[in-house]
Design a protein around this motif. Structure first.
Motif, short mmCIF file in Angstrom:
data_model
loop_
_atom_site.label_atom_id
_atom_site.label_comp_id
_atom_site.label_asym_id
_atom_site.label_seq_id
_atom_site.Cartn_x
_atom_site.Cartn_y
_atom_site.Cartn_z
N ARG A 1 -11.97 -3.70 -7.08
CA ARG A 1 -11.75 -3.27 -5.69
C ARG A 1 -13.06 -3.30 -4.92
NH1 ARG A 1 -8.82 2.06 -7.95
NH2 ARG A 1 -10.62 1.78 -9.32
N HIS B 1 -8.03 0.03 -16.85
CA HIS B 1 -6.62 0.21 -16.50
C HIS B 1 -6.04 -1.11 -16.02
CE1 HIS B 1 -7.62 4.46 -16.61
NE2 HIS B 1 -8.58 4.25 -15.71
N TRP C 1 -5.05 -1.74 1.92
CA TRP C 1 -5.46 -1.19 0.64
C TRP C 1 -6.93 -0.77 0.65
CZ3 TRP C 1 -3.57 1.00 -3.46
CH2 TRP C 1 -2.25 0.75 -3.84
N SER D 1 0.85 -1.19 0.00
CA SER D 1 0.00 0.00 0.00
C SER D 1 0.89 1.24 0.00
CB SER D 1 -0.90 0.00 1.23
OG SER D 1 -0.13 0.20 2.41
N SER E 1 -3.93 -3.32 -13.29
CA SER E 1 -3.86 -3.22 -11.84
C SER E 1 -2.61 -2.43 -11.46
CB SER E 1 -3.81 -4.62 -11.22
OG SER E 1 -2.71 -5.35 -11.71
N TRP E 2 -2.64 -1.82 -10.28
CA TRP E 2 -1.54 -0.93 -9.90
C TRP E 2 -0.21 -1.65 -9.86
CZ3 TRP E 2 -4.09 -3.68 -6.25
CH2 TRP E 2 -3.32 -4.24 -5.24
N TRP E 3 -0.20 -2.89 -9.37
CA TRP E 3 1.08 -3.60 -9.26
C TRP E 3 1.62 -3.96 -10.64
CZ3 TRP E 3 1.88 -8.45 -11.19
CH2 TRP E 3 0.74 -9.17 -11.55
N HIS F 1 6.29 2.44 -13.05
CA HIS F 1 5.61 3.52 -12.34
C HIS F 1 5.75 3.33 -10.83
CE1 HIS F 1 2.78 4.14 -16.05
NE2 HIS F 1 4.02 4.53 -16.26
N GLU G 1 1.03 -2.26 -13.52
CA GLU G 1 1.51 -1.03 -14.13
C GLU G 1 2.92 -0.71 -13.62
OE1 GLU G 1 -1.39 1.97 -13.35
OE2 GLU G 1 -2.62 1.45 -15.09
N GLU G 2 3.10 -0.91 -12.33
CA GLU G 2 4.42 -0.65 -11.74
C GLU G 2 5.47 -1.62 -12.28
OE1 GLU G 2 6.07 -2.63 -9.15
OE2 GLU G 2 7.69 -1.18 -8.98
N TYR H 1 -5.77 -7.75 -6.43
CA TYR H 1 -7.01 -7.39 -5.74
C TYR H 1 -7.35 -8.40 -4.63
CZ TYR H 1 -7.25 -4.21 -9.67
OH TYR H 1 -6.95 -3.26 -10.61
N TYR I 1 -10.38 5.49 -3.47
CA TYR I 1 -10.28 5.26 -4.91
C TYR I 1 -11.59 5.69 -5.57
CZ TYR I 1 -13.21 1.08 -4.28
OH TYR I 1 -14.24 0.21 -3.98
#
Length: 569
Positions: free
Chosen positions: A384, A557, A367, A272, A559-561, A569, A563-564, A410, A372
Motif C-alpha cells: 500500500r 497477510h 482506498w 473500499s 490482500s483484503w480482496w 470475510h 481474503e474476502e 493494490y 492502515y
C-alpha cells in the motif's frame, strides 16, 4: 493473386494497420503481405505474448486486434492469451496457419476448430481459394459486429493457391460497421447457468426501468465492460444526475466516471469500505452492461434483502445469468440510458445524493484515504505504501495494466487512472503471466501516455521474455513487480489451514539484475526512500529505456480482496 496476399488485402481494407505475432514458415507470407500494405508488425518473443499484446491493444484502441501465428505450436503457444481475449469478448482476429487437409500425418496437425471452440473463441477457416476472400470478410465482421475473438485457420495449400483479387465494391458493401454491433451468439459455458429472467427486446422496458428508479430513494448504477464498450459514460452520468443515483463500475470499466463527485469507483471485492457500505445501502441496483457476477457483487453480499435489481445488456442471454434480477432490459447501455432519460422527463430527484454524502465520498471513497497500519520493515515495503507513493510520483496521464495474483488489488485500487481507457484489466481467465504483454499492447496503442505494468513476481518471470520486446520497441513504460517470493494467492489460501507451502514459495530472485540484462533500467525498492531512482528516471529524456521496479513487499497477510474471496470475510 496468392490467397495469402488476398487475406492481407481484405484486412488492410478494413483497417488492419498493426499486427502482433511470431513468424514461422506457415504465416511468413501473410504477415509480409500485411506489412507490404502498410501494417506495422510487432514481433513478440512468445505467441502467448503476441496474443496478449493484441488483446491489450484492442482494449485500449477499441479496434479489433490482429495476431499472426505459425501452424501447430504457434497456435497452442498462444492459446492462453487467446482464451483471455475470448472470455473478455475482445474483438480479435487470429491468423492461424494450418496444415493442408491432406497432410494427415503432419506433426503440426491439430484440431484447430475444436481447440478454438473449446476456449470460447469462434472457429473460422479458409475453405478454398475461390471463397478465401469471403471467408476472411466473414471472420472480420464476426470479430467487430459480434465482439468476438475469431481464429481464422489458413491451410498452407489454400494460402499458396491463386485467387481472384478482392473486388473493392464488394468489400465496401460488406464493410463491418462498429456502430451496428449485433448481439453476439451465445456460447455454452460449463455448469448450470441460471436463466430466471429471459426478456426479448421490449420497447416498454426503458419506461419500466424509469418507474423503478423513480420508486427508489437510494439508487446505484454499476457500469460494466458493456457500458465502456458502448461509450455510455456521459449518458449514464446525465441520467444519474437527474435521478440522484450514485455511480460505480465493475473492475473492467474502472475510470468510466472519473472526475464525477458521485463516483464510488469499483464495486465488488476491490470496493473500499465506503463504496461497499453505500452499495449495500441501495434500494435499487442497476447493472449497465455489467454481469453482476460474484466478483462485482462480492458473492451477492453487496445486494441487501429487499433491494430491487435491474440489468441492462445487449444480449438477452446475459440477463439473470449470474443472479436473479427483477427487471431486465435488452439493449445497448448508452441507448437504453437515453431511452430511460426520455421516459424520466425533465424533473429531478435527490435520490441517494446529499451534500453530506458528497463530502464523505470526496474524503473516504479512495482506498488511499483509508487508514492502515504500515507494515514496512527494513527489508520489505508495504504494498500500500509503495503504490500510494507511485501514484504520487507517476504522471496522471497513464495507462495501468494489471496481471493476476494476490498483489493485484493494490495497483488496481491505489493507482488512479484518468479514464476508462487508462485501465487494462485482463482478468476474465485469471491467468498470471499476461500482464506485461498486455501492457506492451496498451503502450503501443497509447504512446502519448506512460504505461504502468503491475506484475507479481510469478507473472513477471512467466512472461519475462517480453522485456526484450519492450526494450526493442523503446516503450515508455514502468514495470512494477510486487515480489513476495511466492505464488501469494496459494500461500494465503492454503497456509491458514496448515498445508505445506514448499511448492508455492521460492528463493529470492534479483529481478533488477535480470531486467538490466534485457536492457531495461531498474530500481530496487525496499523502502520509500529507494523510490528516488524512479523520480530520476521520470526526469530523464522521453526516449528513456523501460524502467523495472524490483519491489520486495511485505506479505504477512493476504490482500483484503483475496481474503474476502477465499475466506468469505
Amino acid at each position: 493473386m496468392l490467397v495469402s496476399d488476398a487475406v492481407a488485402a481484405v484486412l488492410a481494407e478494413y483497417g488492419a494497420d498493426t499486427v502482433f505475432g511470431v513468424v514461422g514458415s506457415g504465416n511468413f507470407h501473410v504477415t509480409n503481405a500485411l506489412i507490404g500494405r502498410g501494417a506495422r508488425f510487432i514481433a513478440a518473443r512468445h505467441e502467448c505474448g503476441a496474443a496478449s499484446m493484441a488483446d491489450g491493444w484492442a482494449r485500449t484502441t477499441g479496434r479489433p486486434g490482429i495476431v499472426s501465428v505459425h501452424q501447430g505450436p504457434g497456435l497452442t503457444n498462444a492459446i492462453t492469451g487467446i482464451t483471455e481475449a475470448a472470455k473478455s469478448r475482445t474483438p480479435m482476429v487470429v491468423l492461424a496457419a494450418d496444415v493442408a487437409a491432406a497432410a494427415v500425418r503432419s506433426n503440426f496437425r491439430i484440431g484447430v476448430a475444436e481447440l478454438t471452440a473449446a476456449i470460447g473463441a469462434v472457429p473460422a477457416r479458409l475453405h478454398s481459394p475461390e471463397f478465401a476472400v469471403d471467408d476472411t470478410v466473414r471472420a472480420v465482421r464476426t470479430a467487430i459486429e459480434d465482439r468476438r475473438t475469431v481464429v481464422l485457420a489458413l491451410p498452407l495449400d489454400v494460402q499458396a493457391a491463386q485467387c481472384e483479387p478482392p473486388d473493392p465494391k464488394r468489400l465496401a458493401a460488406a464493410r463491418p460497421d462498429p456502430a451496428r454491433v449485433r448481439p453476439a451468439r451465445a456460447t455454452p459455458g460449463p455448469g448450470p447457468r441460471a436463466r430466471l429472467l429471459r426478456q426479448a427486446a421490449d420497447p416498454d422496458a426503458p419506461a419500466r426501468l424509469a418507474q423503478a428508479i423513480r420508486a427508489a430513494s437510494r439508487p446505484v448504477f454499476i457500469a460494466g465492460r458493456g457500458a465502456r464498450t458502448a461509450h455510455a459514460g456521459p449518458d449514464l452520468e446525465l441520467l444519474a444526475e437527474a435521478t440522484g443515483a450514485l455511480l460505480a463500475t465493475s473492475a473492467a470499466a474502472k475510470g468510466l466516471f472519473r472526475g464525477n463527485p458521485w463516483d464510488l469507483d469499483v464495486s465488488g471485492g476491490f470496493a473500499s469500505p465506503l463504496t461497499a457500505e453505500l452499495i449495500k445501502g441501495a434500494d435499487l441496483v442497476v447493472g449497465w452492461g455489467c454481469a453482476l457476477n460474484m466478483w462485482t457483487m462480492r458473492h451477492g453480499a453487496l445486494i441487501s434483502p429487499g433491494t430491487v435489481v435491474a440489468q441492462v445488456d445487449l444480449e438477452p442471454d446475459a440477463l439473470g445469468a449470474h443472479r436473479p434480477v427483477d427487471l431486465g432490459v435488452t439493449g445497448d447501455a448508452a441507448g437504453v440510458a437515453r431511452a430511460v432519460a426520455a421516459a424520466w422527463g425533465r424533473d429531478t430527484a435527490p435520490g441517494y445524493r446529499s451534500p453530506e454524502l458528497r463530502e464523505r465520498i470526496a474524503k473516504q471513497v479512495r482506498w488511499r484515504d483509508v487508514p492502515y497500519a504500515d507494515e514496512s520493515d527494513r527489508r520489505r515495503i508495504d504494498p500500500r505504501t509503495l503504490t500510494i507513493a507511485l501514484d504520487d510520483l507517476l504522471p496522471a496521464e497513464r495507462t495501468v495494466a494489471i496481471d493476476s495474483g494476490n498483489f493485484m488489488g493494490y495497483p488496481s485500487m491505489f493507482l488512479s487512472v484518468p479514464d476508462a481507457d487508462g485501465f487494462c484489466f485482463t482478468q476474465a481467465y485469471q491467468s498470471i503471466g499476461l500482464g506485461l504483454a498486455s501492457a506492451i499492447g496498451a503502450a503501443i496503442a497509447r504512446p502519448d501516455r506512460l504505461t504502468v505494468a503491475a506484475l507479481g513476481d510469478g507473472g513477471a518471470l512467466m512472461g519475462v521474455s517480453e522485456l526484450e520486446t519492450a526494450v526493442r520497441l523503446g516503450l515508455d513504460m514502468v514495470i512494477v513487480v510486487y515480489d513476495d517470493e511466492a505464488y501469494g494467492a496459494e500461500v494465503h489460501h492454503f497456509g491458514p489451514d496448515g498445508h505445506p507451502l514448499g511448492t508455492v514459495t521460492f528463493p529470492p530472485v534479483n529481478l533488477a539484475k535480470i531486467a538490466r540484462g534485457f536492457g531495461c533500467a531498474a530500481v530496487k525498492v525496499r523502502k520509500p526512500a529507494d523510490l528516488a531512482g524512479v523520480r530520476d528516471w521520470l526526469a530523464g529524456p522521453r526516449d528513456r529505456r523501460p524502467l523495472l521496479i524490483d519491489a520486495k513487499i511485505t506479505s504477512e497477510h493476504g490482500s483484503w480482496w483475496l481474503e474476502e474471496a477465499f475466506r468469505g470475510h
